[in-house]
Design an enzyme around this catalytic site. Structure first.
Site, short mmCIF file in Angstrom:
data_model
loop_
_atom_site.label_atom_id
_atom_site.label_comp_id
_atom_site.label_asym_id
_atom_site.label_seq_id
_atom_site.Cartn_x
_atom_site.Cartn_y
_atom_site.Cartn_z
N PHE A 133 0.82 -1.23 0.00
CA PHE A 133 0.00 0.00 0.00
C PHE A 133 0.85 1.27 0.00
O PHE A 133 1.99 1.26 0.45
CB PHE A 133 -0.90 0.03 1.24
CG PHE A 133 -1.89 -1.09 1.29
CD1 PHE A 133 -3.17 -0.91 0.77
CD2 PHE A 133 -1.56 -2.32 1.82
CE1 PHE A 133 -4.09 -1.94 0.79
CE2 PHE A 133 -2.47 -3.36 1.85
CZ PHE A 133 -3.74 -3.18 1.33
N GLU A 140 -4.17 18.62 6.86
CA GLU A 140 -3.77 18.81 8.27
C GLU A 140 -4.95 19.38 9.02
O GLU A 140 -5.92 19.83 8.41
CB GLU A 140 -2.58 19.78 8.34
CG GLU A 140 -1.35 19.27 7.61
CD GLU A 140 -0.21 20.29 7.61
OE1 GLU A 140 -0.34 21.35 8.27
OE2 GLU A 140 0.81 20.01 6.94
N ALA A 143 -5.52 22.70 7.71
CA ALA A 143 -5.46 22.88 6.26
C ALA A 143 -6.16 21.73 5.54
O ALA A 143 -5.64 20.63 5.46
CB ALA A 143 -4.00 22.95 5.80
N ARG A 272 -10.12 13.04 -10.01
CA ARG A 272 -11.47 13.47 -9.62
C ARG A 272 -12.58 12.64 -10.28
O ARG A 272 -13.49 12.20 -9.59
CB ARG A 272 -11.66 14.96 -9.89
CG ARG A 272 -10.95 15.75 -8.82
CD ARG A 272 -11.17 17.23 -8.85
NE ARG A 272 -10.55 17.76 -7.62
CZ ARG A 272 -10.12 18.98 -7.46
NH1 ARG A 272 -10.23 19.85 -8.43
NH2 ARG A 272 -9.59 19.35 -6.32
N ILE A 369 -37.56 5.97 0.57
CA ILE A 369 -38.62 5.21 -0.10
C ILE A 369 -38.80 3.84 0.56
O ILE A 369 -39.91 3.34 0.66
CB ILE A 369 -38.32 5.06 -1.61
CG1 ILE A 369 -38.40 6.44 -2.29
CG2 ILE A 369 -39.32 4.11 -2.27
CD1 ILE A 369 -38.00 6.42 -3.74
N GLY A 371 -38.59 3.11 3.58
CA GLY A 371 -39.20 3.19 4.91
C GLY A 371 -38.37 2.44 5.95
O GLY A 371 -37.14 2.50 5.91
N GLU A 395 -11.13 14.60 -2.11
CA GLU A 395 -10.67 15.02 -3.45
C GLU A 395 -11.31 16.34 -3.88
O GLU A 395 -11.67 16.51 -5.03
CB GLU A 395 -10.97 13.94 -4.50
CG GLU A 395 -10.16 12.68 -4.35
CD GLU A 395 -8.74 12.85 -4.87
OE1 GLU A 395 -7.82 12.60 -4.08
OE2 GLU A 395 -8.56 13.23 -6.03
N THR A 397 -14.03 19.21 -1.96
CA THR A 397 -15.46 19.16 -1.61
C THR A 397 -16.29 19.63 -2.80
O THR A 397 -15.76 20.20 -3.76
CB THR A 397 -15.76 20.11 -0.43
OG1 THR A 397 -15.44 21.44 -0.85
CG2 THR A 397 -14.95 19.75 0.81
#
Ligand SMILES: Cc1cc2nc3c(=O)[nH]c(=O)nc-3n(C[C@H](O)[C@H](O)[C@H](O)COP(=O)(O)OP(=O)(O)OC[C@H]3O[C@@H](n4cnc5c(N)ncnc54)[C@H](O)[C@@H]3O)c2cc1C
Lengths: 418, 365
Positions: A133, A140, A143, A272, A369, A371, A395, A397
Site C-alpha cells: 500500500f 492537516e 489545512a 477526480r 422510499i 421506509g 478530493e 469538496t
C-alpha cells in the site's frame, strides 16, 4: 472522430469479471467489516493482489500503453477502464475498494511528480510477492480545502543530506496499511506534502516519499467514521523524521516558477472523475436494490408516462435514473478526455460536482422510499447511504469543485474567485 | 468505443447552423416574440441550410441519410439562437420525418419530394391535445375503420402553421394505439381555428387549434399504409428533439447570465465573483453538460437500433425539461430585477424553458 456510446469490449469484459468479485468477495463481507471498524479483510486484499499480479501489474493504475510496431493505432482507454473498474468495485463495497492494494493516491503522486528513476524505485514494489500500500498525506488539522495553509516543514540537513520533516497529517486513507509494517503486506510508503520554504507559498510545497517504519513517524490514531469503515483513516505525526535527499518529488530548490507543483496538481485532475466513479458505484447499488425491492413488493415503474400521471415513487425512481446515467456520462467524458490527452480540469470537476450531488441524493432517497427497511441494518442500503456521503467531501469538496468549474466558465483566476 | 466529438460533417453543420442561429434567429428573436411574427425571409434563410434535405435519401429528392445524433446537434444549435424561430424553420420535418421513418413506399414517393424541394412550405403535424393529462400514448382523438376508410374525430392543440398547411399528420387513437394519418388541406370535417393559440412562450410561432369532425381518410393515408407503424420510434425522435432544444435554450440562458455577471457590479466586485452567483453558474453548466450527454446517448441508441433507445429518450426528455426549468429560472435570478424586464432575453428563456415538459410534438429529429 464521431459521437459514440459503445462500451469498449475490454471494458465490458472487465466489468463482467469484477461483478463476480464484487458479489463474492465484497458484498458478502460488507456488513462484517462495517461493524468491525478497524478489522482488515485480508481475504479480499490477497485475492485482489493475486488477481492484479496475474494480469501483469500490481495495481489498478493505467499502464503506459506503448503502441506495438506495425500494429494499428488503437484508441487509448486506460482511464476509461480504470473508471469502469472502480465503479464496479465500489458497487461491491466502496470501503473495500479504498483498501485495494497497489499504491492508490500515494503511487499516483509518485507517478505524477516523480522522475523516471523515482518511479522505477518506488513503484516496482506493487508487483511484488505481497500486497503493498501507499498513501497520500496532504490534509492537516488547520489545512483542508486550503492546501496552501499546510504547516508541515521539511528542512534539509546539509551535513547528512537528509530532509528532516516535522508536522501532523490527518485523514490519511490507507495510512495505517501503508506505514505500519504488517507481516501480511509488503513494505509501503506514505507521500507527505510539506513546505521547504514557508515564505514561498505554494511554490515552496513539495511531496516526500516516506518509507514505512521511518523513525519519528507514528500512527497517532485511526478515525471512527460515518461510513467507508473498511477503509482506515489515519492521523500520522512526524517528529524529526529523516528522509533521504533523493526522496523529494520534483525539484529540491524553490524556483520562481511553480510549474512543478502545478504539473503535479494538474495530474490530480485525473483522479477526480475516478472518485466520482466510486461514488456512482454506490449510487447504482442503492438504486438497483431499491428497484428490486419495489418489484418484489409489486410496485412497477411506468416509464413513458407524462410526469403528472406518475406516482411519487415513480417520479423519484425515474429522476434517480436520470441523475445516475447523466452523471456517469460526465465521468466517461472526463476520463475519455484524459485518455486522449485533452485538458479536462473543468470536466473532471463537473463530474465530481455532479457525482457528489447525485450519489448522496440517490442513496438518501432510496432509504426514504424503503421506509423502515431502508433504516434497518439487515440490508446494506443504510450502509450505502453512509458510505455515499464521502463522495462530496474528499478530493475537493463539492464547493471546491464548483469553484473550479466556475473559474473555468468565467475565465477567472483563483484570486478573482476564491 | 466512447467518443464525444462530432465528426467533420457534423461539425460543419453545427458551425453553419450556429452562425444562422445567433446572427439571424437570435437577432430577430425579441422583435418576433413581441410582434408574434416571424419574417418569412428569416424562415427561408434557415430552410436553405438544408437540414431536412440532408437527412432525406436521394431517392426522395434529398441528399443524405437521417441521423438522430446529427439532428440533435442541429436542433440544439438552432434553439440556442431562438426557440420559436427554430421550431418554425423545422416545422416541415414534423410531417416529413415520420413519413421517412415509418411511411409506406408510396407515401415517401408522394410526399417527401414535395416537402423538401424548393421553398419552405408549411407542412405540419398535430399531436398535442388540450387537456392537463395529455399523453401521446393515450390520445382522446379517435380513428375508427368504417366502410374501408378511417374516420377521425377529436380536437388537436398547438398545431404549428396549421392555417396554411398543405397537409398534416394527425395522430389519433386507433384501438388503443397512437397512429398517424395524413390529412390534406381542405378535407371535409377539418376545421382550423381562426385565432392563433395564446401561449406563455414561443409567441412568434403561429399555432392553431384543429377540430376533426368525421374526417374521412383512405387506408392509404394511414402512416405506414394498411398495417400502420410503430409510434414509439416517432415519439422517441420527438423527445430527443425536444430535449435537444431544451439544451439549446438553457445554453443561451447560461451564456447571457455569464456575460452579465462578469459586467454587473455590487458591493465593489463583479457579481460573478460572489460565490452565490458563481456556484449557480457552475451548477447550470454542469447540469446542462450532463443532460446534453444523456440526449446524445439516446440519439446514438436510436441511430444504432438499440432496444433501450425508447426509454432513454424518455429519460432524456424528462431530465431535459427539469434541467431547462432550473437553468432558465436561475438565468433570471442572476440578473435580479433586470432579469424580469423583457428587454433582457432571460425572462423569455424562462417562459420557453417551462414548455419542454408539455410540448413534445413540436419538433422531431
Ligand atoms: C474519509 C476521509 C478520507 C480522506 N482521505 C484523505 C487522504 O487520503 N489524503 C489527504 O490528504 N486528505 C484526505 N482527506 C481529507 C479531505 O480531502 C478533506 O477533508 C477535504 O479536502 C476538506 O477539508 P476539511 O475537512 O478541512 O474541510 P474545510 O476545508 O474546513 O471545509 C469545511 C467546509 O467549508 C467549505 N469551504 C472551504 N473552502 C471554501 C471556499 N473557498 N469556498 C466555499 N466553501 C469552502 C468546504 O466545502 C466545506 O463544506 C480525507 C477525508 C476524509 C473524511
Amino acid at each position: 472522430m464521431t459521437i459514440e456510446f459503445e462500451t469498449p469490449k475490454p471494458i465490458a469484459q472487465i466489468q463482467f469479471v469484477l461483478k463476480t468479485v464484487a458479489e463474492n468477495m465484497m458484498r458478502s463481507q460488507s456488513r462484517e467489516f462495517d461493524e468491525n471498524e478497524h478489522a482488515i479483510p485480508y481475504g479480499y486484499i490477497e485475492f485482489m493482489h493475486t488477481a492484479m499480479r496475474s494480469t501483469g501489474g500490481g495495481s489498478l493504475t493505467p499502464r503506459d500503453e506503448k503502441p506495438r510496431e506495425g500494429a494499428e493505432k488503437r484508441q487509448p482507454i486506460g482511464y476509461q477502464t480504470l473508471a469502469a473498474q472502480i465503479e464496479m468495485l465500489a458497487w461491491g463495497d466502496v470501503g473495500f475498494y479504498l483498501i485495494t492494494p497497489g499504491g492508490g493516491l500515494g503511487a499516483a503522486a509518485v507517478q505524477a511528480a516523480g522522475s523516471p528513476e523515482q518511479r522505477a524505485k518506488f513503484l516496482a514494489r506493487f508487483a511484488g510477492e505481497k500486497p503493498t500500500f501507499a498513501a497520500m498525506c496532504m490534509t492537516e488539522a488547520g489545512a483542508g480545502s486550503d492546501t496552501s495553509a499546510i504547516r508541515t516543514r521539511a528542512v534539509l540537513d546539509e551535513t547528512t543530506k537528509e530532509w528532516v520533516i516535522n508536522g501532523e497529517k490527518i485523514f490519511v486513507t490507507a495510512g495505517d496499511k501503508s506505514f505500519t509494517e504488517y507481516e501480511q503486506f509488503g513494505k509501503g510508503f506514505i507521500v507527505v506534502w510539506a513546505s521547504i520554504d514557508p515564505t514561498a507559498g505554494r511554490s515552496g510545497m513539495r511531496a516526500f516519499v516516506v518509507e514505512s517504519g521511518t523513525k519519528g513517524v507514528s500512527i497517532v490514531k485511526l478515525e471512527h467514521k460515518l461510513g467507508i469503515r473498511a477503509s482506515d483513516t489515519a492521523v500520522i505525526s512526524l517528529v524529526d523524521a529523516r528522509v533521504p535527499y533523493e526522496n523529494v518529488l520534483g525539484s529540491p530548490t524553490v524556483e520562481k516558477t511553480t510549474t512543478g507543483f502545478k504539473g503535479a496538481m494538474a495530474t490530480f485532475d485525473a483522479t477526480r472523475p475516478l472518485v466520482a466513479a466510486s461514488g456512482l458505484g454506490v449510487a447504482r447499488a442503492a438504486l438497483e436494490f431499491l428497484k428490486e425491492k419495489l418489484t418484489e413488493n409489486g410496485v412497477t415503474i411506468r416509464y413513458g408516462l407524462p410526469r403528472n400521471k406518475l406516482t411519487s415513487i415513480e417520479r423519484d425512481v425515474i429522476d434517480m435514473e436520470i441523475q445516475l446515467r447523466s452523471a456517469w456520462l460526465l465521468v466517461i467524458k472526463a476520463v475519455w478526455m484524459a485518455d486522449n490527452k485533452k485538458s479536462n480540469a473543468m470536466e473532471s470537476s463537473m463530474s465530481k460536482v455532479r457525482a457528489g450531488d447525485v450519489t448522496t441524493k440517490i442513496t438518501q432517497k432510496a432509504v426514504e422510499i424503503m421506509g423502515p427497511l431502508g433504516y434497518s441494518r439487515e440490508f446494506l442500503l443504510e450502509k450505502w447511504f453512509r458510505d455515499a456521503k464521502i463522495t462530496d467531501i474528499y478530493e475537493g469538496t463539492g464547493q471546491i469543485n464548483r469553484l473550479v468549474v466556475a473559474r473555468q466558465i468565467l475565465g477567472y483566476s483563483g484570486k478573482e474567485l476564491r | 468505443m466512447y467518443s464525444f466529438e462530432p465528426n467533420e460533417e457534423q461539425q460543419m453543420l453545427v458551425d453553419a447552423v450556429g452562425k444562422y442561429a445567433v446572427n439571424d434567429l437570435r437577432a430577430a428573436a425579441h422583435e418576433a416574440e413581441e410582434s408574434r411574427e416571424l419574417p418569412k425571409k428569416l424562415i427561408s434563410k434557415g430552410w436553405e441550410l438544408g437540414l431536412l434535405q440532408a437527412s432525406t435519401p436521394e431517392a426522395y429528392g434529398g441528399f443524405g441519410e437521417r441521423s438522430a445524433v446529427t439532428g440533435a446537434l442541429a436542433v440544439e444549435e438552432m434553439a440556442f439562437g431562438d426557440l420559436a424561430g427554430a421550431l418554425a424553420v423545422m416545422t416541415p420535418s414534423l410531417f416529413a420525418t415520420p413519413i421517412l421513418l415509418a411511411g409506406s413506399e408510396e407515401q415517401k414517393q408522394e410526399y417527401l419530394p414535395k416537402v423538401i424541394e424548393g421553398e419552405w412550405h408549411p407542412y405540419t403535424a398535430a399531436l398535442i391535445e388540450y387537456a392537463f393529462d395529455f399523453d401521446a400514448n393515450d390520445l382522446r382523438t379517435t380513428a375508427k375503420l368504417s366502410g374501408g376508410d378511417y374516420v377521425l374525430n377529436g380536437e388537436k392543440a398547438f398545431v404549428p402553421f396549421a392555417k396554411d398547411a398543405e397537409a398534416m399528420i394527425v395522430y389519433a387513437n386507433l384501438d388503443g394505439q397512437t397512429q398517424g394519418f395524413i390529412v390534406s388541406k381542405n378535407t371535409a370535417g377539418l376545421t382550423i381555428s381562426d385565432e392563433r393559440e395564446k401561449l406563455m412562450g414561443i409567441n412568434a410561432l403561429p399555432t392553431y387549434r384543429v377540430k376533426l369532425n368525421d374526417v374521412t381518410v383512405p387506408v392509404a393515408n394511414r402512416l405506414g399504409g394498411a398495417s400502420g407503424h410503430n409510434f414509439e420510434l416517432i415519439l422517441a425522435s420527438m423527445r430527443i428533439a425536444s430535449a435537444s432544444a431544451a439544451v439549446g435554450v438553457s445554453k443561451a440562458s447560461l451564456e447571457y447570465s455569464i456575460n452579465y455577471a462578469k459586467e454587473r457590479e455590487a458591493f465593489g466586485v463583479k457579481i460573478a465573483q460572489k460565490q452565490a452567483i458563481a456556484f449557480m453558474l457552475a451548477e447550470m453548466a454542469t447540469e446542462i453538460e450532463a443532460i446534453r450527454l444523456l440526449v446524445w446517448e439516446a440519439a446514438w441508441m436510436l441511430d444504432n437500433g438499440k432496444e433501450e433507445a425508447v426509454n432513454q429518450a424518455y429519460l432524456a426528455a424528462t431530465g431535459a425539461a427539469d434541467m431547462a426549468m432550473m437553468v432558465t429560472d436561475r438565468g433570471v435570478q442572476i440578473l435580479g430585477g433586470h432579469g424580469y424586464i423583457r428587454e433582457h432575453p432571460v425572462e423569455m428563456y424562462m417562459r420557453n424553458g417551462r414548455g419542454f415538459a408539455m410540448l413534445t410534438g413540436l419538433a422531431i429529429v
